[in-house]
Enzyme design. Structure first.
Site, PDB file in Angstrom:
ATOM      1  N   PHE A 103       0.936  -1.259   0.157  1.00  0.00           N
ATOM      2  CA  PHE A 103       0.135  -0.053  -0.219  1.00  0.00           C
ATOM      3  C   PHE A 103       0.875   1.293   0.125  1.00  0.00           C
ATOM      4  O   PHE A 103       0.464   2.276   0.561  1.00  0.00           O
ATOM      5  CB  PHE A 103      -0.994   0.105   1.182  1.00  0.00           C
ATOM      6  CG  PHE A 103      -1.981  -1.097   1.119  1.00  0.00           C
ATOM      7  CD1 PHE A 103      -3.076  -1.315   0.492  1.00  0.00           C
ATOM      8  CD2 PHE A 103      -1.649  -2.132   1.992  1.00  0.00           C
ATOM      9  CE1 PHE A 103      -3.940  -2.151   0.447  1.00  0.00           C
ATOM     10  CE2 PHE A 103      -2.675  -3.523   2.125  1.00  0.00           C
ATOM     11  CZ  PHE A 103      -3.650  -3.284   1.405  1.00  0.00           C
ATOM     12  N   HIS A 104       1.835   1.278  -0.799  1.00  0.00           N
ATOM     13  CA  HIS A 104       2.877   2.378  -0.770  1.00  0.00           C
ATOM     14  C   HIS A 104       2.663   3.002  -2.427  1.00  0.00           C
ATOM     15  O   HIS A 104       3.904   3.120  -2.722  1.00  0.00           O
ATOM     16  CB  HIS A 104       4.031   2.032  -0.339  1.00  0.00           C
ATOM     17  CG  HIS A 104       4.318   1.725   0.918  1.00  0.00           C
ATOM     18  ND1 HIS A 104       5.352   0.878   1.330  1.00  0.00           N
ATOM     19  CD2 HIS A 104       3.482   1.985   2.084  1.00  0.00           C
ATOM     20  CE1 HIS A 104       4.934   0.677   2.735  1.00  0.00           C
ATOM     21  NE2 HIS A 104       3.821   1.191   3.048  1.00  0.00           N
ATOM     22  N   PRO A 105       1.655   3.175  -3.090  1.00  0.00           N
ATOM     23  CA  PRO A 105       1.631   3.651  -4.371  1.00  0.00           C
ATOM     24  C   PRO A 105       2.420   5.156  -4.371  1.00  0.00           C
ATOM     25  O   PRO A 105       2.122   5.970  -3.513  1.00  0.00           O
ATOM     26  CB  PRO A 105       0.342   3.777  -4.829  1.00  0.00           C
ATOM     27  CG  PRO A 105      -0.570   3.778  -3.708  1.00  0.00           C
ATOM     28  CD  PRO A 105       0.313   3.037  -2.589  1.00  0.00           C
TER      29      PRO A 105
END
EC number: 1.1.99.1
Length: 566
Positions: A473-475
């Protein structure tokens, strides 16, 4: 339709937007409109406020945009999850609350890019400190009076945390007392964005709570930005939707896009700013053909290496419904107990090869065996390491599908597209097994549950990664800073070729940082807020920081147990 005027319009009340709204309205002569597509951060909702409940917001759509990728070609064509926060606080309202700033060399590397010379680590550190209040007090690396509450790990929370850190050291890796201090590399306690009362320290709580009463700040929730309005090449305002109603707002000075690495390029493209060929496909009038908008998309991919726990010390009983009322009541009344922790209280960063200049692998340790989003819990006492590579060379893109602002864009991270990705994930699994077989874990370590002890060859490991790895969850990086042909913004977040328009969020990172992204995103917004206000940047902090300079990634001679041959 009436049009109200403000000095600044901010699209997105997330980790960056709330920082800008708070800092800009410190000037009583400046007016700000803050638009947020989601709702308030309801303080009575345990799903977002209780640290231990971090998986719940990802399971619905009240607080989560719940994006999905296109079929990922190197991941068995899976459509993969891409959760993003929706509501005041943005992704800081639903994230894992791990406070990780990144490695000093991330920022020094940024500063080698043309035009980004003022983004060195020592230039960024004052803004990390400005944002932070650490529970054990300030020092050369940490702040003591910032809006973000940071809680340090306390000894004795769970014996598995200390055992996993000790195992990392026994395997020959360094020990570090502060993953955000002098040396990120190594294993140690992990700081978390949790208040002294055991509540999630989102930017809504930390920043907006001090700003929302100001008469020069208007916060509008359930307001979905449709398009940026332009007068020629100058951004003049925003048109947005509240339910079925449309409203326009005029910006006297600037429009600030803070919608995140997925929605920021989506909003720009919908407004006519992006790759010209993409815009023509949807008959969008082109304001500026800017090819980098939506390109260079990056993320961290991770996997769960899970073990049975031989002693009943894991969090497995806390997953049972009959134990949860007591946990919740203690948290609600006292802000203590299991509910007051995200349970990512230890972790680490390692280099898997001596020639890696800084860590390429991150660990989160968790004293239970379960997926990050709360699914697939193992029905026994267990523990796991979340492990993944930090700087994949693979690049993806965010592309508009429709002019409808409610339609999700086409997202492709292109995970595992490069040979280096596969090498690093194989190295990571084998390194994790070496760590887990150290004496510190002997009393706890049972059988390997995932990927399983029989999964050994390169082909078998690759199959596991392809079928089981998930997003961290690190775009980021989809509107990158810089001055090359694919750069979208300059060093102050100003969109190239346009006036009165900035992007300020994780999308402007040129290269993803080493670790979780909430703290770096807040820092970026703090730094650019000073630029917007015309203030002198905070003075560089002259402190030492660790640089490997070719040192051994792992001291094999000190390892208690040597690797098994396979």
């Amino acid at each position: 339709m009436t049009t109200r005027e403000y000095d600044y319009i901010i699209c997105g009340a997330g980790s960056a937007g709330n920082v800008l709204a708070t800092r800009l309205t410190e000037d009583p002569n400046v007016t700000v409109l803050l638009l947020e597509a989601g709702g308030p951060d309801y303080r009575f909702d345990f799903r977002t406020q209780m640290p231990a409940a971090l998986a719940y917001p990802l399971q619905g759509r009240r607080y989560n945009w719940a994006y999905e990728t296109d079929p990922e070609p190197h991941m068995d064509n899976r459509r993969m999850e891409c959760g993003r926060g929706k509501g005041l606080g943005g992704s800081s309202l639903i994230n894992g609350m791990c406070y990780i700033r990144g490695n000093a060399l991330d920022y020094d590397n940024w500063s080698t890019h043309k035009g980004l010379e003022n983004w060195t680590y020592l230039d960024c550190l004052p803004y990390f400190k400005k944002a932070e209040t650490r529970d054990v007090g300030p020092n050369d690396y940490h702040g003591g009076d910032g809006p973000v509450s940071v809680t340090t790990s306390k000894p004795g929370v769970n014996p598995l945390f200390e055992a996993m850190v000790d195992a990392g050291v026994q395997a020959g890796y360094p020990r570090t007392d502060d993953l955000n201090g002098y040396q990120q590399e190594g294993f140690g306690p992990m700081d978390r964005t949790v208040t002294p009362k055991g509540r999630r320290a989102s930017t809504a709580r930390g920043y907006l709570d001090q700003a929302k009463g100001r008469p020069n700040l208007e916060i509008v929730t359930h307001a979905l930005a449709d398009r940026i309005l332009f007068d020629g090449k100058r951004a003049s305002g925003v048109t947005y939707l509240r339910g079925s109603e449309r409203a326009n707002a005029h910006a006297r000075r600037e429009v600030l896009v803070c919608s995140g690495a997925i929605a920021s390029p989506q909003l720009l493209q919908r407004s006519g700013v992006g790759p010209g060929a993409w815009l023509k496909e949807l008959d969008i009038p082109i304001v500026l053909d800017l090819p980098g908008v939506g390109q260079n998309l990056q993320d961290h991919l991770e996997m769960y290496i899970q073990y049975e726990c031989k002693e009943p010390v894991s969090l497995y009983p806390a997953l049972k419904w009959w134990n949860q009322p007591k946990i919740g009541l203690e948290w609600m009344l006292n802000g203590t107990g299991l509910g007051a922790s995200n349970h990512f209280e230890a972790g680490g960063f390692i280099r898997t090869r001596d020639d890696d200049p800084w860590p390429n692998i991150q660990y989160h340790f968790l004293p239970v065996a379960i997926n990050y989003n709360g699914s697939n819990a193992i029905e026994m006492h267990g523990f796991q390491a979340h492990v993944g590579s930090m700087r994949s060379p693979s690049r993806g893109r965010v592309k508009l599908r429709s002019r409808d602002p409610n339609a999700h864009p086409s997202i492709l991270f292109n995970y595992m597209a490069e040979a280096l990705d596969w090498r690093e994930f194989r190295d990571a699994i084998r390194a994790t097994r070496e760590i887990m077989r150290q004496p510190a874990l002997d009393r706890y370590r049972g059988r390997e549950l995932n990927p399983g002890a029989d999964c050994k060859s390169d082909k078998e490991l690759d199959t596991f990664v392809r079928s089981r790895a998930e997003t961290a969850f690190h775009p980021s990086c989809s509107c990158k800073m810089g001055y090359d042909d694919m750069a979208v913004v300059d060093e102050e977040g100003r969109v190239h070729g346009l006036e009165g328009l900035r992007v300020v969020d994780a999308s402007i990172m040129p290269i993803i940082t080493t670790g979780n992204l909430n703290a770096p995103t807040i820092m970026i917004a703090e730094k650019i807020a000073d630029k917007i206000r015309g203030r002198q940047p905070l003075a560089r902090v002259d402190v030492p920081y660790f640089v490997a300079n070719g040192a051994m990634a792992r001291n094999v001679a000190k390892a208690v147990r040597q690797p098994e041959t396979v």
